[in-house]
Design a protein around this motif. Structure first.
Motif, short mmCIF file in Angstrom:
data_model
loop_
_atom_site.label_atom_id
_atom_site.label_comp_id
_atom_site.label_asym_id
_atom_site.label_seq_id
_atom_site.Cartn_x
_atom_site.Cartn_y
_atom_site.Cartn_z
N PHE A 134 28.98 -0.47 -14.33
CA PHE A 134 30.27 -0.11 -13.75
C PHE A 134 31.35 -0.54 -14.74
N GLY A 135 32.38 0.28 -14.85
CA GLY A 135 33.46 -0.07 -15.75
C GLY A 135 34.61 0.90 -15.58
N HIS A 136 35.61 0.73 -16.39
CA HIS A 136 36.79 1.60 -16.40
C HIS A 136 36.88 2.22 -17.79
N PRO A 137 37.25 3.50 -17.87
CA PRO A 137 37.28 4.16 -19.19
C PRO A 137 38.18 3.47 -20.22
N ARG A 138 39.20 2.76 -19.76
CA ARG A 138 40.11 2.10 -20.70
C ARG A 138 39.82 0.62 -20.88
N SER A 139 38.64 0.18 -20.46
CA SER A 139 38.29 -1.22 -20.60
C SER A 139 36.96 -1.34 -21.34
N SER A 140 36.82 -2.40 -22.10
CA SER A 140 35.56 -2.64 -22.82
C SER A 140 34.62 -3.53 -22.00
N LEU A 141 35.05 -3.96 -20.81
CA LEU A 141 34.19 -4.78 -19.97
C LEU A 141 33.34 -3.90 -19.06
N LEU A 142 32.03 -4.13 -19.07
CA LEU A 142 31.11 -3.43 -18.19
C LEU A 142 30.44 -4.44 -17.27
N LEU A 143 30.09 -3.99 -16.08
CA LEU A 143 29.41 -4.84 -15.11
C LEU A 143 28.08 -4.19 -14.76
N PHE A 144 27.00 -4.91 -15.05
CA PHE A 144 25.65 -4.43 -14.80
C PHE A 144 25.07 -5.16 -13.60
N PRO A 145 24.74 -4.43 -12.51
CA PRO A 145 24.13 -5.09 -11.35
C PRO A 145 22.69 -5.51 -11.66
N SER A 146 22.41 -6.79 -11.47
CA SER A 146 21.08 -7.28 -11.81
C SER A 146 20.15 -7.32 -10.60
N SER A 147 20.58 -6.74 -9.50
CA SER A 147 19.73 -6.62 -8.33
C SER A 147 18.74 -5.49 -8.56
N SER A 148 17.48 -5.71 -8.21
CA SER A 148 16.44 -4.74 -8.57
C SER A 148 16.58 -3.39 -7.87
N SER A 149 17.14 -3.34 -6.68
CA SER A 149 17.19 -2.06 -5.96
C SER A 149 18.47 -1.28 -6.18
N VAL A 150 19.53 -1.94 -6.58
CA VAL A 150 20.84 -1.29 -6.66
C VAL A 150 20.86 -0.14 -7.67
N GLN A 151 20.13 -0.28 -8.77
CA GLN A 151 20.12 0.77 -9.80
C GLN A 151 19.51 2.08 -9.31
N PHE A 152 18.79 2.04 -8.19
CA PHE A 152 18.13 3.24 -7.68
C PHE A 152 18.93 3.95 -6.60
N ILE A 153 20.13 3.46 -6.28
CA ILE A 153 20.95 4.12 -5.27
C ILE A 153 21.54 5.39 -5.87
N ASN A 154 21.25 6.52 -5.26
CA ASN A 154 21.69 7.82 -5.76
C ASN A 154 23.10 8.16 -5.29
N HIS A 155 23.63 9.22 -5.87
CA HIS A 155 24.99 9.70 -5.61
C HIS A 155 25.00 10.85 -4.62
N SER A 156 26.00 10.84 -3.77
CA SER A 156 26.34 12.01 -2.95
C SER A 156 27.79 11.89 -2.53
N SER A 157 28.59 12.84 -2.93
CA SER A 157 29.99 12.82 -2.51
C SER A 157 30.14 13.29 -1.07
N LYS A 158 29.18 14.07 -0.59
CA LYS A 158 29.27 14.62 0.78
C LYS A 158 28.52 13.79 1.81
N LYS A 159 27.44 13.09 1.41
CA LYS A 159 26.61 12.38 2.38
C LYS A 159 26.59 10.86 2.16
N SER A 160 27.57 10.34 1.42
CA SER A 160 27.54 8.90 1.13
C SER A 160 27.59 8.09 2.42
N ASN A 161 26.85 7.01 2.44
CA ASN A 161 26.79 6.14 3.62
C ASN A 161 26.95 4.67 3.23
N ALA A 162 27.41 4.43 2.01
CA ALA A 162 27.57 3.07 1.52
C ALA A 162 28.77 3.00 0.57
N LYS A 163 29.27 1.81 0.40
CA LYS A 163 30.36 1.58 -0.55
C LYS A 163 30.12 0.27 -1.28
#
Length: 153
Positions: free
Chosen positions: A55-84
């Protein structure tokens, strides 16, 4: 298209914690593998694959990598999202990091930031957890797909 995802093994109520995500902070410049030319243009840089999971911002050099094993597998949906994603209120979150200068955070040798993945509605047993990655991600994904060549049998 990713062929993976996160599916709940119990009912999760709206507003409940789905998963904590401790964050490893990374300087984006450390992920540069090579440049196509000698220029400084961002589009000419090639990055390590881990960038896709940060996770990051296009104008920032800082990135945040989630080290939780399951979080990287959460898929995208703009219409059916159920999490934030939100900043964690866990005792493991170092609140002072949220107001520190960028260079101080990047210089730290330990972690101190944390996200929580929170249900935005009730999620039923066996249902996939989906996040809305945002329009910028969707545009980048479509551009990526357009650049792919189809392999014919």
């Amino acid at each position: 298209q990713a062929d993976q995802g996160v599916f709940v093994t119990r009912v999760i109520g709206k507003g409940s914690l789905i998963a904590p995500a401790p964050l490893i902070h990374i300087d984006k410049n450390a992920l540069v593998m090579h440049r196509d030319t000698d220029g400084d243009d961002e589009s000419e840089k090639r990055y390590q694959l881990i960038l896709n999971y940060c996770f990051g911002h296009p104008r920032s050099s800082l990135l945040l990598f989630p080290s939780s094993s399951s979080v990287q597998f959460i898929n995208h949906s703009s219409k059916k999202s159920n999490a934030k994603i939100q900043w964690s209120d866990s005792d493991f979150q170092s609140e002072e990091w949220l107001t520190e200068p960028l260079e101080e955070i990047k210089a730290r040798k330990k972690t101190g930031l944390m996200f929580d993945i929170i249900a935005t509605k009730d999620i039923q047993l066996g249902e996939e957890v989906l996040l809305d990655y945002g329009g910028h991600w969707e545009d980048a994904w479509e551009e990526h797909l357009q650049g792919q060549t189809q392999i014919k049998d």
